[in-house]
Design a protein around this motif. Structure first.
Motif, PDB file in Angstrom:
ATOM      1  N   UNK A 142       0.795  -1.219   0.000  1.00 22.35           N
ATOM      2  CA  UNK A 142       0.000   0.000   0.000  1.00 22.35           C
ATOM      3  C   UNK A 142       0.833   1.277   0.000  1.00 22.35           C
ATOM      4  N   UNK A 143       2.143   1.114  -0.108  1.00 20.26           N
ATOM      5  CA  UNK A 143       3.032   2.279  -0.191  1.00 20.26           C
ATOM      6  C   UNK A 143       3.693   2.399  -1.566  1.00 20.26           C
ATOM      7  N   UNK A 149       4.287 -11.893  -3.609  1.00 24.30           N
ATOM      8  CA  UNK A 149       3.759 -13.116  -3.022  1.00 24.30           C
ATOM      9  C   UNK A 149       3.712 -12.941  -1.507  1.00 24.30           C
ATOM     10  N   UNK A 150       2.921 -13.751  -0.848  1.00 22.48           N
ATOM     11  CA  UNK A 150       2.729 -13.617   0.601  1.00 22.48           C
ATOM     12  C   UNK A 150       4.029 -13.606   1.408  1.00 22.48           C
ATOM     13  N   UNK A 151       5.014 -14.485   1.099  1.00 22.98           N
ATOM     14  CA  UNK A 151       6.252 -14.459   1.898  1.00 22.98           C
ATOM     15  C   UNK A 151       7.013 -13.141   1.822  1.00 22.98           C
ATOM     16  N   UNK A 152       6.755 -12.347   0.788  1.00 23.14           N
ATOM     17  CA  UNK A 152       7.475 -11.086   0.630  1.00 23.14           C
ATOM     18  C   UNK A 152       6.657  -9.887   1.116  1.00 23.14           C
ATOM     19  N   UNK A 153       5.579 -10.179   1.818  1.00 23.21           N
ATOM     20  CA  UNK A 153       4.713  -9.128   2.340  1.00 23.21           C
ATOM     21  C   UNK A 153       4.671  -9.160   3.859  1.00 23.21           C
ATOM     22  N   UNK A 154       4.301  -8.045   4.440  1.00 24.08           N
ATOM     23  CA  UNK A 154       4.155  -7.944   5.894  1.00 24.08           C
ATOM     24  C   UNK A 154       2.950  -7.066   6.186  1.00 24.08           C
ATOM     25  N   UNK A 155       2.606  -6.963   7.455  1.00 32.05           N
ATOM     26  CA  UNK A 155       1.517  -6.095   7.879  1.00 32.05           C
ATOM     27  C   UNK A 155       2.102  -4.861   8.554  1.00 32.05           C
ATOM     28  N   UNK A 156       1.584  -3.712   8.200  1.00 33.24           N
ATOM     29  CA  UNK A 156       2.082  -2.467   8.773  1.00 33.24           C
ATOM     30  C   UNK A 156       0.960  -1.723   9.492  1.00 33.24           C
ATOM     31  N   UNK A 157       1.274  -1.202  10.673  1.00 35.03           N
ATOM     32  CA  UNK A 157       0.350  -0.331  11.401  1.00 35.03           C
ATOM     33  C   UNK A 157       0.513   1.090  10.837  1.00 35.03           C
ATOM     34  N   UNK A 158      -0.552   1.635  10.249  1.00 34.93           N
ATOM     35  CA  UNK A 158      -0.489   2.988   9.702  1.00 34.93           C
ATOM     36  C   UNK A 158      -0.093   3.958  10.817  1.00 34.93           C
ATOM     37  N   UNK A 169      -8.979  -3.171  11.105  1.00 36.95           N
ATOM     38  CA  UNK A 169      -8.981  -3.110   9.646  1.00 36.95           C
ATOM     39  C   UNK A 169      -8.541  -1.733   9.156  1.00 36.95           C
ATOM     40  N   UNK A 170      -8.925  -0.681   9.903  1.00 45.82           N
ATOM     41  CA  UNK A 170      -8.670   0.689   9.476  1.00 45.82           C
ATOM     42  C   UNK A 170      -7.244   1.156   9.749  1.00 45.82           C
ATOM     43  N   UNK A 171      -6.441   0.317  10.451  1.00 44.14           N
ATOM     44  CA  UNK A 171      -5.083   0.751  10.785  1.00 44.14           C
ATOM     45  C   UNK A 171      -4.012  -0.234  10.343  1.00 44.14           C
ATOM     46  N   UNK A 172      -4.409  -1.335   9.698  1.00 43.87           N
ATOM     47  CA  UNK A 172      -3.451  -2.343   9.242  1.00 43.87           C
ATOM     48  C   UNK A 172      -3.494  -2.425   7.723  1.00 43.87           C
ATOM     49  N   UNK A 173      -2.334  -2.367   7.090  1.00 43.71           N
ATOM     50  CA  UNK A 173      -2.267  -2.478   5.631  1.00 43.71           C
ATOM     51  C   UNK A 173      -1.189  -3.472   5.230  1.00 43.71           C
ATOM     52  N   UNK A 174      -1.305  -3.922   3.996  1.00 44.98           N
ATOM     53  CA  UNK A 174      -0.313  -4.803   3.395  1.00 44.98           C
ATOM     54  C   UNK A 174       0.877  -3.956   2.945  1.00 44.98           C
ATOM     55  N   UNK A 175       2.091  -4.365   3.312  1.00 48.83           N
ATOM     56  CA  UNK A 175       3.292  -3.616   2.934  1.00 48.83           C
ATOM     57  C   UNK A 175       4.419  -4.574   2.588  1.00 48.83           C
ATOM     58  N   UNK A 176       5.208  -4.228   1.582  1.00 54.84           N
ATOM     59  CA  UNK A 176       6.368  -5.059   1.265  1.00 54.84           C
ATOM     60  C   UNK A 176       7.404  -4.874   2.373  1.00 54.84           C
ATOM     61  N   UNK A 177       8.339  -5.783   2.463  1.00 51.83           N
ATOM     62  CA  UNK A 177       9.316  -5.755   3.542  1.00 51.83           C
ATOM     63  C   UNK A 177      10.148  -4.479   3.507  1.00 51.83           C
ATOM     64  N   UNK A 178      10.511  -4.048   2.307  1.00 51.58           N
ATOM     65  CA  UNK A 178      11.344  -2.843   2.189  1.00 51.58           C
ATOM     66  C   UNK A 178      10.606  -1.605   2.684  1.00 51.58           C
ATOM     67  N   UNK A 193       5.669   9.033   2.962  1.00 55.18           N
ATOM     68  CA  UNK A 193       5.074   7.956   2.167  1.00 55.18           C
ATOM     69  C   UNK A 193       3.564   8.162   2.114  1.00 55.18           C
ATOM     70  N   UNK A 194       2.969   7.766   1.011  1.00 52.93           N
ATOM     71  CA  UNK A 194       1.533   7.953   0.826  1.00 52.93           C
ATOM     72  C   UNK A 194       0.840   6.610   0.628  1.00 52.93           C
ATOM     73  N   UNK A 195      -0.287   6.424   1.301  1.00 54.15           N
ATOM     74  CA  UNK A 195      -1.079   5.209   1.143  1.00 54.15           C
ATOM     75  C   UNK A 195      -1.802   5.212  -0.200  1.00 54.15           C
TER      76      UNK A 195
END
Length: 229
Positions: A142-143, A149-158, A169-178, A193-195
């Motif tokens: 989301x950045x 793929x799922x192994x290369x993704x993480x969850x980020x707290x906005x 739901x309103x504060x967690x987004x999908x984010x790549x590891x970098x 960074x912008x969502x």
């Protein structure tokens, strides 16, 4: 109303149950399909496994609902088997259909079944978990906007957890590891960074919405309207 049970083929204690494991190791592709279960009043209540659907049919706890030319045709287990055998013999199998070969016959996997004595509609809710967040965001960071793929993704707290950011739901987004590392314990604004989009709670299971977009589950649309339709 569509239930939480539609989130996955998970068990629901209020719907007639069957025994057996759920391991997919060595399972034919047709057995890994999904079947939509309706209650007695034709309301969608649960997505179940093919094995469970056939068990319910064989035990006469359900019937097949086959949609053909806008009409709903109903079959018990024996009737569905006979129709399948005739269809197979005439070479009328269609694309996107799933078939299972038994010892003495071949049978088509139904897409929809109706529980003949069950009339409840479970509470509508979407399970808050990692898989559904990834599906909601389309496996897209989301950045940076890239898909992974799922192994290369993480969850980020906005709003960072260290600052009281909630697990919602309103504060967690999908984010790549970098991007997750680059953002660190800052807000998107602080990190420059912008969502891509504002995170919201889905109105329906993201997995179910994805299945509705597959041609093989097109008949489900007669009983489930997609979000936004």
């Amino acid at each position: 109303m569509v239930s939480q049970a539609l989130d996955s083929p998970a068990q629901s204690s209020r719907v007639p149950s069957t025994s057996g494991g759920n391991s997919s190791v060595g399972v034919p592709p047709a057995m890994q399909a999904a079947v939509l279960a309706l209650n007695r009043n034709f309301a969608a209540i649960q997505v179940i496994s093919v094995k469970r659907a056939f068990c319910l049919l064989f035990k006469e706890l359900a019937e097949v609902i086959h949609v053909e030319d806008g009409q709903y045709l109903t079959y018990n287990f024996d009737g569905w088997r006979e129709m399948s055998e005739l269809k197979s013999a005439l070479g009328e199998k269609k694309e996107h259909e799933d078939w299972i070969r038994a010892v003495n016959f071949e049978i088509q996997v139904p897409r929809v079944i109706r529980l003949t004595t069950y009339d409840r509609v479970p509470r509508n809710a979407v399970k808050f978990n990692r898989r559904n967040i990834f599906l909601r965001d389309g496996h897209r960071c989301q950045y940076c906007g890239n898909r992974y793929s799922s192994p290369r993704l993480s969850l980020d707290h906005v709003i960072p957890k260290s600052r009281g950011g909630p697990e919602t739901w309103e504060n967690i987004v999908c984010a790549c590891l970098k991007c997750n590392v680059d953002k660190g314990g800052r807000t998107p604004q602080e990190a420059g960074m912008r969502l891509l989009q504002q995170p919201i709670k889905p109105k329906r299971s993201p997995l179910l919405n994805r299945q509705l977009n597959q041609p093989k589950y097109e008949s489900w649309r007669h009983f489930i309207h997609q979000v936004g339709e």
